[in-house]
Scaffold this motif. Structure first.
Motif, mmCIF file in Angstrom:
data_model
loop_
_atom_site.group_PDB
_atom_site.id
_atom_site.type_symbol
_atom_site.label_atom_id
_atom_site.label_comp_id
_atom_site.label_asym_id
_atom_site.label_seq_id
_atom_site.Cartn_x
_atom_site.Cartn_y
_atom_site.Cartn_z
ATOM 1 N N VAL A 211 0.821 -1.210 0.000
ATOM 2 C CA VAL A 211 0.000 0.000 0.000
ATOM 3 C C VAL A 211 0.852 1.255 0.000
ATOM 4 O O VAL A 211 0.531 2.237 -0.685
ATOM 5 C CB VAL A 211 -0.949 -0.006 1.220
ATOM 6 N N ASN A 212 1.927 1.260 0.751
ATOM 7 C CA ASN A 212 2.729 2.481 0.905
ATOM 8 C C ASN A 212 3.816 2.633 -0.149
ATOM 9 O O ASN A 212 4.601 3.584 -0.085
ATOM 10 C CB ASN A 212 3.352 2.520 2.298
ATOM 11 N N GLY B 188 -5.177 2.584 1.224
ATOM 12 C CA GLY B 188 -4.252 3.672 1.505
ATOM 13 C C GLY B 188 -4.882 5.037 1.297
ATOM 14 O O GLY B 188 -6.096 5.176 1.165
ATOM 15 N N THR B 189 -4.011 6.055 1.281
ATOM 16 C CA THR B 189 -4.460 7.432 1.084
ATOM 17 C C THR B 189 -3.596 8.075 0.010
ATOM 18 O O THR B 189 -2.745 7.424 -0.593
ATOM 19 C CB THR B 189 -4.340 8.238 2.393
ATOM 20 N N GLN C 130 -0.507 9.924 -1.258
ATOM 21 C CA GLN C 130 0.856 9.889 -0.732
ATOM 22 C C GLN C 130 1.615 11.160 -1.090
ATOM 23 O O GLN C 130 1.416 11.749 -2.154
ATOM 24 C CB GLN C 130 1.611 8.679 -1.292
ATOM 25 N N PRO D 61 -5.061 6.900 -3.685
ATOM 26 C CA PRO D 61 -5.202 5.550 -3.128
ATOM 27 C C PRO D 61 -5.168 4.510 -4.242
ATOM 28 O O PRO D 61 -5.582 4.763 -5.379
ATOM 29 C CB PRO D 61 -6.570 5.593 -2.441
#
Length: 700
Positions: A47-48, A114-115, A117, A127
């Motif tokens: 996700v990151n 996620g959001t 970044q 995301p």
């Protein structure tokens, strides 16, 4: 001999034709873009991860079928993270806004993870999309299929309902948190929850920062097919899918339907100054209504407008609704700013708009409730004329007229009678029944019921817009003091007005909608536009359940009465004519002295006699006659029980001027009226008498 094959726990699922589809040994990815010159699939491991682990180029010769780009990637599994990336013309003057560096959310993505970044290269990293496999065990869950006429709707915010510490739940602010409060909903007596937007919307801004004013309400869609990840307790990618389904399944087990507030009128991409996150970078001039071929038309008030009657967009909305109904067992939809769906590709309002008709006639949506907010932000107002008989509407006229009458506005008595009787002026001419009117006095947008009787003016300074935001036309009053007070006289009138409006709402023909917290006098401290208040201004304060237990008891008794009494939930309009051979008209109106009401007089008090319904509408004979005595003046009145009810047994059901428990008699066993049939009705109050069983209409 042919035998029927038992289906057991098998469920009907619906697979949209685009997006990510799990297949044996891999995943099929399909996306529409007419003008793209190249398409890429970006695959991520975590996700990151700011950058994709793999980039797969679509082959124009073998992976493009008409305007659909489609390829199968072997070795991928559910849970895979991805974006699309498209190259094409950058020609804003002609509506094209391709950006070959943009990472694009799949319009058909079934979950996001996620959001946004942070990055220092100017590239927006939204995301990530999640490949989802539909393997949820629904057991024997089915749609509840309750008739709309029998519904009592409860508008609520998933996060706000249990986010406060006062909720004392294990999973606050989540889908699972709602499950923990189902016993409360069931005891309250509501039959459906109408959830404010649960499809994906941004949590952080496009650069990964906490926004100055978060979109707490969620009216900023980012992915229409995806349940919001922010309401999941489990933060693993895709966990929101199962948690949302678990919530729906639990609500259905309690007999409560789930209606979604859907926002097919704009997206979070904004206007020409907004980011490219999905639709803009795939086919901007198809997905949005553009003026002069380049500027975003803003009929939504949110920067852009979805092009709902373009065939491609129409198909997307159509597949999205089917997806929610058959893969999530959703029971209905409330369409935000639905009048936008009545606009053509040039933004003009058109008769018989294809999208509106398609939703009403689709066979796979036949069991669902469809409710329109029949206006938009550009002046369209279609209350009473939106769609056909399949469409119900938020009745904004009901809200305004009931508020005006109980505030004591002159000339509102006729409007009260019309709204109480089901708004035939709006719906009967089109052959639509009374339950096409979704009656409400408050909604998420505006004052709470408590604040409606506590504030004359909005107090939105906490929103950071110098109190400029929010509606100035609230039809509210403070009865002498702005906001909270210890003055007994003011609080007495406020309590009466709360009960007056709750009783009117739940005893009117049509379908009532309560706003979460109104049953316990939740306050937003005078804020009538709490869209950005993700805090205790907006959250449900569970301490009020005990503090305002008298009001809660009042509402519970009303919902139970409504369920038991077909008299207040007819499926056809009142006519003023006798039914079933009785000499009593189904509805009649009287002045205080017992004579027929002169509608030319500007009264603020009256008596309504509503007779039990016909055998057709009430085959079990449970219906009872009702007398409702209204007094919105500042003076006490003496009102006469109508002569048409003489000889019948009457008991007091409601007295909004009385202290609890004398304000309502759940068993309809309150005091009988005086022998002279003259009833004292205090100022700003309502009394309701209910007859014994009406048996003479059952004679053959």
């Amino acid at each position: 001999m042919l035998m029927r094959q038992p289906t057991g726990n098998l469920q009907f699922t619906y697979q949209p034709p685009f997006g990510a589809t799990v297949q044996d040994g891999g995943v099929q990815f399909s996306v529409f873009s007419r003008s793209a010159t190249a398409m890429r699939l970006l695959l991520y491991n975590k996700v990151n991860d700011p950058e994709p682990a793999d980039i797969i180029e679509f082959d124009r010769d073998t992976d493009r079928w008409g305007d659909v780009w489609s390829l199968s990637v072997q070795g991928l599994n559910p849970g895979q993270l991805y974006h699309f990336q498209a190259s094409g013309p950058w020609d804003p003057e002609n509506g094209q806004r391709f950006d070959s560096a943009a990472r694009l959310i799949d319009p058909y993505a079934q979950a996001l993870a996620g959001t946004f970044q942070k990055g220092d290269d100017g590239v927006v990293r939204p995301p990530k999309c999640v490949v989802v496999q539909d393997d949820f065990d629904w057991e024997d869950d089915r749609h509840v299929r309750r008739d709309l006429s029998e519904s009592i709707i409860y508008e609520m915010h998933v996060r706000g309902f249990t986010r406060s510490r006062t909720a004392k739940v294990k999973c606050p602010g989540t889908y699972l948190g709602v499950i923990e409060k189902i016993p409360y909903l069931k005891e309250l007596g509501v039959t459906a929850v109408e959830l404010m937007p649960v499809n994906e919307f941004p949590i952080l801004d496009i650069w990964g920062n906490s926004p100055e004013r978060p979109n707490y309400w969620g009216y900023d869609p980012m992915a229409f097919f995806s349940p919001h990840r922010g309401y999941a307790h489990d933060k693993r990618p895709g966990a929101q899918v199962n948690e949302f389904k678990t919530m729906v399944k639990a609500l259905h087990a309690a007999g409560i339907e789930v209606i979604l507030d859907v926002v097919f009128n704009h997206t979070c991409e904004g206007n020409e100054n907004g980011p490219t996150l999905s639709f803009k970078g795939l086919e901007n001039q198809v997905y949005y209504i553009l003026s002069e071929g380049k500027h975003y038309s803003n009929y939504s008030g949110c920067g852009n407008t979805i092009n709902g009657n373009h065939p491609v967009v129409r198909e997307m909305i159509f597949h999205c609704l089917r997806h929610w109904v058959h893969n999530y067992h959703i029971d209905g939809f409330r369409f935000d700013l639905a009048s936008i769906l009545s606009r053509d590709r040039g933004g003009n309002l058109i008769p018989n708009p294809p999208m509106v008709e398609l939703i009403a006639e689709d066979p796979l949506l036949a069991d669902t409730k469809i409710i329109a907010e029949a206006w938009d932000a550009a002046g369209a107002y279609q209350v009473g004329s939106f769609g056909n008989h399949r469409w119900a509407e938020w009745n904004g006229r009901y809200r305004d007229d009931i508020r005006g009458f109980w505030r004591g506005d002159g000339g509102t008595l006729g409007a009260l009678a019309t709204r109480l009787a089901g708004s035939s002026d709006l719906y009967q001419h089109a052959g639509r029944p009374p339950f096409c009117s979704i009656n409400f006095i408050t909604s998420h947008d505006g004052f709470t019921l408590n604040d409606l009787v506590s504030y004359k003016d909005k107090h939105n300074m906490a929103n950071g817009e110098d109190n400029r935001d929010g509606d100035n036309h609230n039809i509210s009053d403070n009865y002498g003091v702005e906001g909270p007070t210890r003055r007994k006289g003011v609080n007495t009138i406020r309590a009466r007005q709360v009960r007056n409006m709750l009783a009117t709402l739940l005893l009117s023909q049509g379908v009532p909608m309560l706003v979460s917290g109104d049953e316990i006098r939740r306050t937003q401290r005078g804020n009538n536009n709490a869209y950005c208040q993700d805090n205790d201004i907006s959250w449900f304060d569970w301490r009020l359940v005990e503090k305002n237990a008298e009001v809660l008891r009042f509402v519970k008794a009303l919902t139970q009465f409504r369920k038991n009494q077909p008299t207040v939930r007819r499926t056809s309009f009142l006519t003023g004519q006798p039914v079933d051979g009785r000499l009593i008209s189904d509805v009649s109106w009287y002045s205080d002295d017992g004579h027929p009401l002169d509608w030319n007089q500007h009264h603020l008090s009256m008596v309504a006699y509503i007779a039990a319904p016909s055998r057709v509408e009430d085959p079990t004979g449970q219906g009872r006659d009702m007398v409702m005595m209204f007094n919105s003046t500042g003076d006490d009145r003496i009102q006469h029980l109508p002569e048409v009810g003489r000889g019948m047994k009457w008991n007091l059901f409601i007295d909004t001027a009385a202290e609890s428990p004398g304000d309502i008699y759940p068993d309809i066993d309150g005091p009988m009226p005086p022998s002279n049939r003259q009833v004292s009705v205090p100022c700003h109050s309502l009394k309701v008498f209910v007859s014994g069983r009406v048996s003479n209409r059952r004679r053959k």
